[in-house]
Design an enzyme around this catalytic site. Structure first.
Site, short mmCIF file in Angstrom:
data_model
loop_
_atom_site.label_atom_id
_atom_site.label_comp_id
_atom_site.label_asym_id
_atom_site.label_seq_id
_atom_site.Cartn_x
_atom_site.Cartn_y
_atom_site.Cartn_z
N ASN A 19 0.84 -1.20 0.00
CA ASN A 19 0.00 0.00 0.00
C ASN A 19 0.88 1.25 0.00
O ASN A 19 1.54 1.53 0.99
CB ASN A 19 -0.91 -0.01 1.24
CG ASN A 19 -2.03 1.01 1.12
OD1 ASN A 19 -2.73 1.05 0.13
ND2 ASN A 19 -2.18 1.84 2.14
N SER A 45 -3.73 7.26 -2.38
CA SER A 45 -4.96 7.17 -1.58
C SER A 45 -4.72 7.61 -0.14
O SER A 45 -5.66 7.98 0.56
CB SER A 45 -5.52 5.74 -1.61
OG SER A 45 -4.55 4.81 -1.19
N GLU A 46 -3.48 7.56 0.35
CA GLU A 46 -3.16 8.02 1.70
C GLU A 46 -2.00 9.00 1.68
O GLU A 46 -0.97 8.75 1.04
CB GLU A 46 -2.80 6.85 2.63
CG GLU A 46 -3.97 5.98 3.04
CD GLU A 46 -4.22 4.83 2.11
OE1 GLU A 46 -5.31 4.23 2.19
OE2 GLU A 46 -3.35 4.54 1.29
N THR A 47 -2.17 10.11 2.36
CA THR A 47 -1.08 11.05 2.63
C THR A 47 -1.14 11.40 4.11
O THR A 47 -2.17 11.86 4.60
CB THR A 47 -1.20 12.33 1.79
OG1 THR A 47 -1.18 11.99 0.40
CG2 THR A 47 -0.05 13.28 2.09
#
Length: 255
Positions: A19, A45-47
Site C-alpha cells: 500500500n 490514496s493516503e497522505t
C-alpha cells in the site's frame, strides 16, 4: 517552506508492492487547504502529515519498547518496530450476520453470480464483509472483476461505506501459505479498490479467528499490488497487525 517527504510502500518488503502512502514531516500546523493541495500533488490514496506534539519530541528517538504513539483524528495509534517489520496496535471490531435480502442487489451488482458462503456487517466501521464460497481459490479472487461503479447508487442509506471480499486460505497450496485472502472496495469514499487495508483486518481477524480456531494468522490482500499481514489477537481485546515497509522515495517538498 521545505518539508521532508517520503513515499512508503506498507505491508510489503518489496518496492512497488503493498500500500503506497506519502508521509510528510511538518514542524508547524498546516492549514486544511495545504493538506489537500499536497495530497492531490502526491496522488495517492493516503497522505499522512506528521508533526511533533512538543518541540522537544524527536522523530528518531527510541523509547524503552521501541514504540511510537501517534495522535490521529481517529484516536491514538501505536506502532512498534519488530525484527521483521512494523507492528500496529488496533482495536478489534465484531461483526454480526447480515440478511442477504437487504444487500442482495449490492452484492449482485458487485460480483454477479459468484457464490457467497457468509455475509457479515460491522456497524463500527460500516463495512460489509462477504465471504466467498470455499470452492474458490486465490486465483479466482485475484482475477474476479468487481463492478464498483454502481454501488454508491444502490446503497445510499449510509449504512455501508466499504465492501470486503474474503476467502479461506488453501492448506497445502502455495508457499508461503495464508490463512485467508481478501480484497477491499470503497467507492462510497472515492476508492475503487484499496491495495492493502490494515483497518479491514480488525474485522477479518476476529472473524477468521473464530472460523479457524486460531489466534495467530497470516493474511494476503489480493489486489494487483498485493500485500501480506501477520495477525495476532491479544487477550486484551485488541489485535497486532504486522507488516513490512519499503521506502521508495525520499526528498524535499517545497510549498
Amino acid at each position: 517552506m521545505k518539508l521532508p517527504m517520503f513515499i512508503v510502500d506498507a505491508f510489503t518488503a518489496t518496492a512497488f508492492r503493498g500500500n503506497p502512502a506519502a508521509v510528510c514531516l511538518v514542524e508547524n500546523t498546516l492549514d486544511e487547504d495545504s493538506h489537500q493541495h499536497i495530497a492531490r500533488e502526491m496522488n495517492l490514496s493516503e497522505t499522512a502529515f506528521i508533526r511533533k506534539l512538543q518541540p522537544t519530541d524527536n522523530f528518531t528517538q527510541k523509547n524503552t519498547n521501541n514504540t511510537l504513539t501517534f495522535v490521529t483524528m481517529s484516536g491514538e495509534l501505536k506502532a512498534r518496530r519488530a525484527e521483521d517489520g512494523i507492528v500496529l496496535d488496533f482495536p478489534l471490531y465484531p461483526t454480526s450476520p447480515q440478511d442477504l435480502h437487504e444487500v442482495e442487489d449490492l452484492i449482485k451488482a458487485a460480483i454477479g453470480d459468484t457464490l457467497v458462503q457468509d455475509i457479515r456487517y460491522s456497524p463500527d466501521t460500516k463495512n460489509l464483509m462477504v465471504r466467498l464460497s470455499d470452492s474458490y481459490n486465490r486465483s479466482f479472487l485475484e482475477t474476479l472483476k468487481v463492478n464498483t461503479e454502481p454501488l454508491p447508487r444502490i446503497e445510499q442509506t449510509g449504512k455501508v461505506k466499504g465492501l470486503i471480499l474474503t476467502l479461506k486460505g488453501e492448506p497445502g497450496g502455495r508457499t508461503p501459505q495464508y490463512d485467508f485472502y481478501s480484497r477491499y472496495f470503497a467507492p462510497w469514499v472515492g476508492v475503487a479498490e484499496d491495495p492493502v487495508t490494515g483497518s479491514t483486518h480488525t474485522i477479518l481477524g476476529p472473524y477468521w479467528s473464530e472460523e479457524l480456531g486460531k489466534k495467530e494468522m497470516r493474511a494476503f490482500q489480493c489486489s494487483r499490488r498485493g500485500g501480506e499481514l501477520d495477525i495476532s489477537l491479544r487477550p486484551d481485546g485488541r489485535v497486532d497487525l504486522k507488516g513490512g515497509a519499503a521506502i521508495v522515495l525520499e526528498g524535499t517538498l517545497t510549498v
